[in-house]
Design a protein around this motif. Structure first.
Motif, PDB file in Angstrom:
ATOM      1  N   ASP A 124       0.838  -1.200   0.000  1.00 21.71           N
ATOM      2  CA  ASP A 124       0.000   0.000   0.000  1.00 21.71           C
ATOM      3  C   ASP A 124       0.872   1.249   0.000  1.00 21.71           C
ATOM      4  O   ASP A 124       2.033   1.222   0.433  1.00 21.71           O
ATOM      5  CB  ASP A 124      -0.899   0.030   1.238  1.00 21.71           C
ATOM      6  CG  ASP A 124      -1.940  -1.078   1.270  1.00 21.71           C
ATOM      7  OD1 ASP A 124      -2.215  -1.676   0.201  1.00 21.71           O
ATOM      8  OD2 ASP A 124      -2.478  -1.340   2.363  1.00 21.71           O
ATOM      9  N   ILE A 125       0.285   2.351  -0.450  1.00 21.25           N
ATOM     10  CA  ILE A 125       0.951   3.650  -0.457  1.00 21.25           C
ATOM     11  C   ILE A 125      -0.082   4.691  -0.044  1.00 21.25           C
ATOM     12  O   ILE A 125      -1.232   4.635  -0.484  1.00 21.25           O
ATOM     13  CB  ILE A 125       1.521   3.983  -1.856  1.00 21.25           C
ATOM     14  CG1 ILE A 125       2.581   2.950  -2.260  1.00 21.25           C
ATOM     15  CG2 ILE A 125       2.094   5.396  -1.892  1.00 21.25           C
ATOM     16  CD1 ILE A 125       3.077   3.077  -3.694  1.00 21.25           C
ATOM     17  N   ALA A 126       0.303   5.661   0.795  1.00 18.49           N
ATOM     18  CA  ALA A 126      -0.604   6.732   1.222  1.00 18.49           C
ATOM     19  C   ALA A 126      -0.021   8.086   0.846  1.00 18.49           C
ATOM     20  O   ALA A 126       1.159   8.349   1.097  1.00 18.49           O
ATOM     21  CB  ALA A 126      -0.843   6.658   2.727  1.00 18.49           C
ATOM     22  N   LEU A 127      -0.852   8.919   0.256  1.00 21.71           N
ATOM     23  CA  LEU A 127      -0.479  10.292  -0.093  1.00 21.71           C
ATOM     24  C   LEU A 127      -1.200  11.220   0.872  1.00 21.71           C
ATOM     25  O   LEU A 127      -2.433  11.267   0.898  1.00 21.71           O
ATOM     26  CB  LEU A 127      -0.869  10.592  -1.541  1.00 21.71           C
ATOM     27  CG  LEU A 127      -0.652  12.015  -2.041  1.00 21.71           C
ATOM     28  CD1 LEU A 127       0.780  12.475  -1.851  1.00 21.71           C
ATOM     29  CD2 LEU A 127      -1.057  12.108  -3.517  1.00 21.71           C
ATOM     30  N   LEU A 128      -0.427  11.930   1.694  1.00 21.67           N
ATOM     31  CA  LEU A 128      -0.977  12.813   2.715  1.00 21.67           C
ATOM     32  C   LEU A 128      -0.732  14.268   2.338  1.00 21.67           C
ATOM     33  O   LEU A 128       0.416  14.698   2.252  1.00 21.67           O
ATOM     34  CB  LEU A 128      -0.317  12.536   4.073  1.00 21.67           C
ATOM     35  CG  LEU A 128      -0.322  11.093   4.578  1.00 21.67           C
ATOM     36  CD1 LEU A 128       0.391  11.018   5.930  1.00 21.67           C
ATOM     37  CD2 LEU A 128      -1.733  10.545   4.662  1.00 21.67           C
ATOM     38  N   PRO A 129      -1.801  15.041   2.124  1.00 21.48           N
ATOM     39  CA  PRO A 129      -1.585  16.461   1.874  1.00 21.48           C
ATOM     40  C   PRO A 129      -1.015  17.139   3.123  1.00 21.48           C
ATOM     41  O   PRO A 129      -1.247  16.672   4.245  1.00 21.48           O
ATOM     42  CB  PRO A 129      -2.973  16.995   1.527  1.00 21.48           C
ATOM     43  CG  PRO A 129      -3.940  15.995   2.021  1.00 21.48           C
ATOM     44  CD  PRO A 129      -3.214  14.682   2.111  1.00 21.48           C
ATOM     45  N   ALA A 130      -0.273  18.200   2.938  1.00 22.82           N
ATOM     46  CA  ALA A 130       0.297  18.935   4.063  1.00 22.82           C
ATOM     47  C   ALA A 130      -0.803  19.253   5.065  1.00 22.82           C
ATOM     48  O   ALA A 130      -1.932  19.572   4.698  1.00 22.82           O
ATOM     49  CB  ALA A 130       0.948  20.218   3.564  1.00 22.82           C
ATOM     50  N   GLY A 131      -0.468  19.139   6.356  1.00 20.26           N
ATOM     51  CA  GLY A 131      -1.415  19.411   7.428  1.00 20.26           C
ATOM     52  C   GLY A 131      -2.129  18.183   7.942  1.00 20.26           C
ATOM     53  O   GLY A 131      -2.788  18.245   8.979  1.00 20.26           O
TER      54      GLY A 131
END
Length: 195
Positions: A124-131
């Protein structure tokens, strides 16, 4: 050379074995989940940009870290570190972050205390926006994470409500040119929209 060693060697070159052929590692067939996290207690999150989770994006296993690094680098998100996810709630104001889970499994809390619990595993891969708040609630001994950021962006570790300057920085970060997992026409281009 046994099969496992051969597969590790291929992974180190950004390749994978499938259907009897050697091919470039790709994440185009990942199942994508997207959800928006709003401000939660002291964690700002990012109500403009959703979290994106790519399920089963790449093959998992010990020695596969370079496959994730190569994928992120190829898509314009320079890989920066290999480690885990901290066991305390925190977020970043200096950059958007992609986390590649190359091995093991964990339960993460996204969005701060009382946020959204998400189970992740190798592949799996997670993309987290800033904040976006994130915290490791528990992981196995094999849990391995590769972290990357867009060019000219970095990470800080914030554990309290943002100052007005930090909040303004989160909202004004440059928009990434490509999806770190699927490239120019990936989920990021469908889910993230500059305001």
């Amino acid at each position: 050379m046994d099969r496992r060693d051969f597969n590790v060697m291929l992974a180190g070159m950004g390749l994978t074995m499938g259907h009897g052929r050697i091919r470039k590692a790709s994440a185009s067939t990942a199942r994508v989940e997207a959800f928006t996290l709003h401000s939660n207690d002291w964690v700002p999150n990012n109500s403009r940009l959703p979290v994106i989770v790519y399920r089963n994006a790449l093959e998992a296993g010990s020695g596969r870290e370079s496959v994730y690094e190569d994928l992120f680098n190829r898509n314009g998100w320079p890989s920066r570190w290999r480690n885990g996810v901290y066991s305390f709630h925190h977020y970043h104001s200096l950059g958007h972050e992609v986390l590649g889970f190359s091995n093991g499994a964990a339960r993460l809390m996204l969005g701060g205390p009382s946020g959204r619990a998400v189970d992740v595993r190798g592949g799996d891969i997670a993309l987290l926006p800033a904040g976006t708040g994130h915290c490791n609630l528990g992981s196995d001994a094999d849990f391995t994470v590769i972290g990357a950021y867009p060019p000219e962006q970095d990470f800080d570790i914030l554990r309290a409500a943002p100052t007005p300057e930090q909040l303004a920085r989160i909202q004004s970060l440059p928009f990434p040119m490509t999806d770190p997992v699927q490239g120019k026409s990936g989920a990021l281009s469908r889910e993230w929209h500059p305001s």
